[in-house]
Design a protein around this motif. Structure first.
Motif, PDB file in Angstrom:
ATOM      1  N   LEU A 838       0.828  -1.213   0.000  1.00  0.00           N
ATOM      2  CA  LEU A 838       0.000   0.000   0.000  1.00  0.00           C
ATOM      3  C   LEU A 838       0.856   1.254   0.000  1.00  0.00           C
ATOM      4  CD1 LEU A 838      -2.741  -1.048   2.599  1.00  0.00           C
ATOM      5  CD2 LEU A 838      -2.896  -1.051   0.112  1.00  0.00           C
ATOM      6  N   ASP A 839       2.027   1.206   0.632  1.00  0.00           N
ATOM      7  CA  ASP A 839       2.899   2.379   0.694  1.00  0.00           C
ATOM      8  C   ASP A 839       3.439   2.739  -0.683  1.00  0.00           C
ATOM      9  OD1 ASP A 839       4.238   4.441   2.013  1.00  0.00           O
ATOM     10  OD2 ASP A 839       6.086   3.266   2.076  1.00  0.00           O
ATOM     11  N   THR A 840       3.645   1.725  -1.535  1.00  0.00           N
ATOM     12  CA  THR A 840       4.169   1.988  -2.880  1.00  0.00           C
ATOM     13  C   THR A 840       3.072   2.221  -3.902  1.00  0.00           C
ATOM     14  OG1 THR A 840       4.231  -0.392  -3.311  1.00  0.00           O
ATOM     15  CG2 THR A 840       6.232   0.638  -2.427  1.00  0.00           C
ATOM     16  N   SER A 841       1.800   2.060  -3.487  1.00  0.00           N
ATOM     17  CA  SER A 841       0.692   2.275  -4.442  1.00  0.00           C
ATOM     18  C   SER A 841      -0.134   3.480  -4.014  1.00  0.00           C
ATOM     19  CB  SER A 841      -0.159   1.008  -4.541  1.00  0.00           C
ATOM     20  OG  SER A 841      -0.646   0.631  -3.262  1.00  0.00           O
ATOM     21  N   ILE A 842      -1.162   3.262  -3.201  1.00  0.00           N
ATOM     22  CA  ILE A 842      -2.025   4.384  -2.811  1.00  0.00           C
ATOM     23  C   ILE A 842      -1.351   5.292  -1.807  1.00  0.00           C
ATOM     24  CG2 ILE A 842      -4.110   3.068  -3.255  1.00  0.00           C
ATOM     25  CD1 ILE A 842      -4.351   2.563  -0.289  1.00  0.00           C
ATOM     26  N   GLY A 843      -0.292   4.816  -1.101  1.00  0.00           N
ATOM     27  CA  GLY A 843       0.396   5.640  -0.117  1.00  0.00           C
ATOM     28  C   GLY A 843       1.609   6.351  -0.673  1.00  0.00           C
ATOM     29  N   ARG A 844       1.788   6.319  -1.991  1.00  0.00           N
ATOM     30  CA  ARG A 844       2.933   7.007  -2.588  1.00  0.00           C
ATOM     31  C   ARG A 844       2.844   8.510  -2.325  1.00  0.00           C
ATOM     32  NH1 ARG A 844       2.018   5.415  -7.188  1.00  0.00           N
ATOM     33  NH2 ARG A 844       1.108   7.289  -8.110  1.00  0.00           N
ATOM     34  N   ASP A 845       3.948   9.100  -1.954  1.00  0.00           N
ATOM     35  CA  ASP A 845       4.029  10.541  -1.639  1.00  0.00           C
ATOM     36  C   ASP A 845       3.173  10.892  -0.433  1.00  0.00           C
ATOM     37  OD1 ASP A 845       5.665  10.787  -3.859  1.00  0.00           O
ATOM     38  OD2 ASP A 845       3.977  11.277  -5.197  1.00  0.00           O
ATOM     39  N   ARG A 846       2.866   9.925   0.428  1.00  0.00           N
ATOM     40  CA  ARG A 846       2.084  10.191   1.635  1.00  0.00           C
ATOM     41  C   ARG A 846       2.872   9.710   2.856  1.00  0.00           C
ATOM     42  NH1 ARG A 846      -3.343  10.996   0.911  1.00  0.00           N
ATOM     43  NH2 ARG A 846      -3.246  11.622   3.096  1.00  0.00           N
TER      44      ARG A 846
END
Length: 969
Positions: A838-846
């Protein structure tokens, strides 16, 4: 007044035709604006904010914006138009600057330029061709003939311009031909240069098609259509390979030609039509359209599969409706029992509505006219004779009066019968309906006839009586009637005694008894007071013996002044008193025997009444005016759970549910004050075990009439008789029906929200697909640019597929068909792996962080459902949080549970939305324009329940939300 296309005549703007310039509102989205440019083949269009000109939007602007892969096609034009950009326009009542306008057209090609007033209101538009026609002649200044040097310089510029044109054509992927048709209908095709066919290999195939069937007639027809319309037209055609003339549409080459009519040369009179043919290879676009059609067909098949699942849900709804119908059938059975009871009543019964029509009758009423009860439904009161009769008039007048109860004796004529009924009517439903009950009293007339017969019988008895009966006038002492026994006692016939008069009877009184009997005047005075005049004296009989007689006289009638008019008397021979006393003692003894027998009969009657009272199917009670139970039957004890002694120590109000006590007090006051003779209430009693029971209580006040007019009889205090029926099961059935109706309304509301959500969520992806498809069809982009558009299409399809998968998951969970396959897994390893994805998909730049224990924790769970739970919670936290606010995930072990907690610093959830947070399709009121379906948390709750877990939500508006999932190990 709407803007129109204009032209310049004598230096003034004048409207030409009814055509309006292309206009869009500033609120229109970018995607719709691009579709308008492509569909209408426009170079530019005007954007208005209200009625003020905001700016122009051209194809160049669209291409510049769409090259950005992150471009939002849903944003309005008002946010895109550069308000500081210099826009060329013509102003009303001001001469045009032709040189400036021509320069702007060279920099930014446009179909037309706007004409504005001083407040920048759009008045119309001037076509670019009109600007060119008006502008170029204005720049020509007539002067002397050119010199040789000027002619050479002009020739060099012409050669240079021609060279530049050849270079431009060599770099263009388009086919450019000049087509001319002569008077002899011969078609000539011209090339920009001799080497042009070598630069563009497709030119020869297109030129050859002009002279080969079936292309020649089609091409010639398109040139004629362009000339008739006087504007540029588009025409698509396919050139099949020579070796495959019957090949499919994807094997040959496709071209899109733009055919523009050209003005005829001034010195070429033989040319009738001339046109510019510009064709572009669109084979790649055609193949992309075919691929798009295949994708669309596949999408339709998936939609059909989802539709079948929705049909299954519909079957479940129908099953619920059948359950409700079964409850209605139970109510109908109850109604049938009530009708059976009414049919058992010996009289006639009918129900009348406020429209004065029959709502129903019992079988006795219908049998009077040899009809069925159903024949009376909805009929007028005069039915079935349709002639006015007493019953219809009585019920009609009763419905129009304000009284609630009325009664009357009426006559019903049926064929040759004349029946008399005592009819009693009672209103209900706040006086809008009434019930009428009639008792047949036809036998009353027979009783009157029998009474006359009894009078004749009395006459016969009087004549046969051993006593002397007589009637005489009080004033004249004239004897009106005397029976025949006078002849036995006095020896005179009744006729003789009537002629002699009453004084002759007094002459036979014993002298010693005359003072006791008194004079006639004294007796008359006593009779005036209304007293019964009794006396015993001796009277001489026909055997010359003295007979003791007992005389009784009383006033039979009085005149208008109240004075006695007629006197009736009876004379009885009591000579044999002693024998009579003996006979009286015997009679007394017999009477005591009869009294004993009567007492035994009364005791038996009381025993029967007690048995009937105790065996009744409803509770019956006698309650005093203080509300205490005085007398109850066993059924009431069974209903309330107390014995009679326990009930006698309690009051009705104490056993009434606290919420129903005010209603009970009001009903008791209405009953005691005489507002209603009988009152029926539905309320709750408290059972001995503490539970609530619903009962129907019908009460009426009983007052003892035996003490009226009798001073020596003690008065009995009034009391209340109540009939109590247990209706708990009926109330429970009503509650279940109401619950079923509420469930049906919730399903209807769920369906409405589902339709609204799907129509809203599908609109944007479908608009993206349509826009990308149109762009692929319109422009010959590079492979990378085409892949970007196809990527947008695939993203939109994926979004719709995810939405349908969510709906399917929710439907399966609600129908109990969601697969649940728990298996042991390391929850720590699972969470670490999932959060990294999730960090590399929807959580990118978050700012997504997590705290997961390193020690393995084994949890028996369904990995697929667990992934859906954790992903939805993290996705929601990121979606509803600002970009600069962190989202933290934590996994803890508490006793025999694991707790998965997601905390954000987002917009929060309003308190009024928390109770409905896990409802399908429900979204909080503060989400604004943040996209979403309202299905995520509903699916999370279903999946958590399958794992026998719980959800906890803590949220504050503007501060953030924390959702914790507790699952058993």
């Amino acid at each position: 007044m709407s803007p129109r296309f204009m032209a310049i005549f004598d230096g003034q703007f004048e409207e030409i035709g009814d055509r309006e310039p292309p206009i869009l509102s500033a609120e229109v989205s970018l995607g719709e604006a691009v579709s308008t440019l492509i569909d209408q083949n426009l170079a530019n269009l005007f954007v208005l904010e209200g009625d003020r000109f905001l700016g122009s939007f051209s194809q160049q602007d669209a291409l510049r914006l769409l090259r950005d892969p992150e471009c939002d096609r849903s944003q309005p034009l008002a946010a895109i138009i550069d308000r500081n950009r210099e826009e060329p326009y013509l102003q009303q009542n001001c001469p045009p600057n032709w040189q400036y306008l021509l320069g702007q057209l060279q920099q930014r090609p446009s179909d037309s330029l706007p004409i504005l007033d001083e407040q920048r209101h759009l008045l119309g538009s001037l076509a670019s061709t009109e600007i060119i026609c008006q502008g170029y002649p204005a720049q020509i200044h007539y002067r002397d003939p050119l010199t040789v040097e000027e002619q050479q310089l002009l020739q060099q510029k012409l050669i240079s311009s021609y060279s530049k044109l050849q270079m431009l054509l060599s770099t263009m992927p388009d086919i450019v031909l000049e087509i001319s048709i002569h008077d002899d209908e011969n078609l000539h095709v011209g090339l920009p240069s001799q080497d042009y066919s070598r630069m563009n290999p497709d030119v020869n195939e297109t030129i050859a098609a002009f002279f080969e069937p079936p292309y020649d007639e089609a091409f010639f027809g398109q040139i004629e259509r362009a000339w008739r319309q006087g504007s540029t037209i588009r025409y698509e055609y396919q050139l099949s390979p020579p070796s495959q003339p019957e090949s499919s549409s994807l094997n040959g080459k496709w071209f899109e030609a733009r055919i523009s009519p050209l003005p005829r040369p001034m010195f070429a009179r033989e040319i009738t039509m001339s046109a510019l043919w510009v064709a572009r290879d669109i084979t790649a676009r055609k193949r992309a359209e075919a691929i798009l059609q295949d994708n669309t067909r596949e999408l339709e098949e998936r939609v059909e599969a989802r539709t079948s699942q929705l049909r299954h849900i519909n079957e479940m709804l129908r099953a619920s409706i059948r359950t409700r119908q079964e409850a209605q059938e139970g109510l109908q059975q109850t109604s049938d029992r009530l009708r059976a009871i009414l049919n058992a009543i010996p009289g006639i019964v009918c129900w009348i509505g406020e429209d004065e029509r029959y709502q129903g009758v019992n079988s006795n009423f219908a049998n009077l006219y040899r009809l069925s009860p159903e024949d009376f439904l909805g009929q007028d009161l005069n039915f079935p004779t349709y002639q006015p009769h007493q019953f219809a008039e009585f019920m009609r007048e009763f419905m129009r009066e304000e009284v609630m109860t009325a009664g009357q004796i009426i006559t019903i004529e049926i064929e040759d019968l004349s029946l008399q009924y005592l009819v009693v009517a009672q209103k209900y439903d706040s006086g809008r309906a009434a019930i009428g009950i009639g008792i047949d009293i036809t036998q009353r007339q027979q009783f009157e006839i029998a009474l006359l017969e009894q009078q004749r019988l009395f006459q016969q008895i009087a004549d046969a009586s051993p006593d002397i009966l007589y009637v005489y006038q009080a004033r004249s002492w004239e004897i009106i009637y005397i029976n025949r026994q006078v002849e036995t006692l006095l020896g005179h016939t009744p006729t003789t005694i009537a002629e002699l008069g009453h004084p002759s009877l007094c002459e036979g009184i014993h002298p010693e008894d005359v003072p006791q009997v008194g004079t006639p005047g004294d007796r008359l005075e006593q009779l005036k007071a209304g007293e019964l005049l009794e006396s015993e004296y001796r009277l001489r009989g026909m055997d010359n013996q003295w007979h003791w007689i007992h005389s009784r006289e009383i006033v039979l009638s009085r005149d208008g002044n109240g004075n006695p008019e007629k006197i009736v008397g009876i004379v009885q021979d009591v000579s044999d008193r002693k024998q009579a006393e003996i006979a009286l003692r015997q009679l007394n003894q017999e009477l005591e025997t009869k009294v004993a027998q009567r007492t035994i009969a009364l005791q038996r009657s009381e025993l029967r009444f007690r048995s009937l009272f105790e065996q009744m199917a409803v509770g019956v009670a006698q309650v005093n005016l203080d509300g205490r139970w005085e007398f109850v039957n066993q059924k009431l004890c069974d209903i309330l759970g107390y014995n009679p002694e326990q009930l006698s120590q309690r009051t009705c109000l104490e056993m009434t549910h606290p919420e129903d006590r005010a209603m009970s007090k009001q009903g008791r006051e209405d009953l005691l004050e005489g507002r209603y003779p009988t009152i029926t209430l539905e309320k709750r009693f408290l059972h001995a075990n503490g539970t609530e029971i619903w009962v129907s209580v019908t009460s009426s006040v009983v007052r003892d009439p035996s003490a009226e007019g009798a001073k020596d009889i003690p008065e009995v205090a009034p009391y209340v008789v109540s009939v109590i029926q247990d209706i708990t099961e009926r109330k429970r059935a009503e509650a279940e029906v109401i619950k079923a109706l509420q469930k049906e309304r919730e399903l209807i509301d769920l369906k409405s929200r589902f339709v609204s959500m799907t129509s809203h969520e599908f609109r944007t992806p479908l608009a993206v697909i349509k826009s990308c498809g149109q762009l692929l069809q319109r422009y010959d982009w590079t492979r990378s640019e085409q892949l970007e558009q196809l990527h947008d299409i695939q993203s939109a399809v994926s979004h719709m597929t995810e939405l349908l998968d969510d709906v399917l998951t929710l439907a399966k969970s609600e129908s109990g068909t969601l697969n649940f396959n728990p298996e042991p897994l390391d929850i720590c390893e699972f969470c670490n792996k999932l959060l990294r994805q999730l960090d590399t998909s929807i959580g990118r730049d978050r700012a997504l962080s997590w705290d997961i224990p390193e020690t393995p924790l084994i949890l028996k769970a369904d990995e697929k459902l667990l992934r859906q739970i954790f992903t939805n919670l993290v996705s929601n936290a990121l979606k509803y949080s600002p970009l600069d606010k962190p989202v933290h995930v934590e996994l803890l072990k508490c006793d025999h549970h694991i707790v998965y907690s997601v905390k954000d610093q987002g917009i929060g959830i309003p308190p009024e939305d928390l109770p409905r947070l896990f409802e399908s399709f429900h979204r909080a009121k503060n989400v604004g324009t943040i996209p979403g379906t309202g299905l995520g948390l509903a699916i999370v709750q279903r999946c958590v329940e399958l794992h026998r877990g719980t959800l906890e939500v803590q949220s504050h508006v503007g501060e953030g939300t924390q959702i914790s999932v507790r699952l058993p190990l």
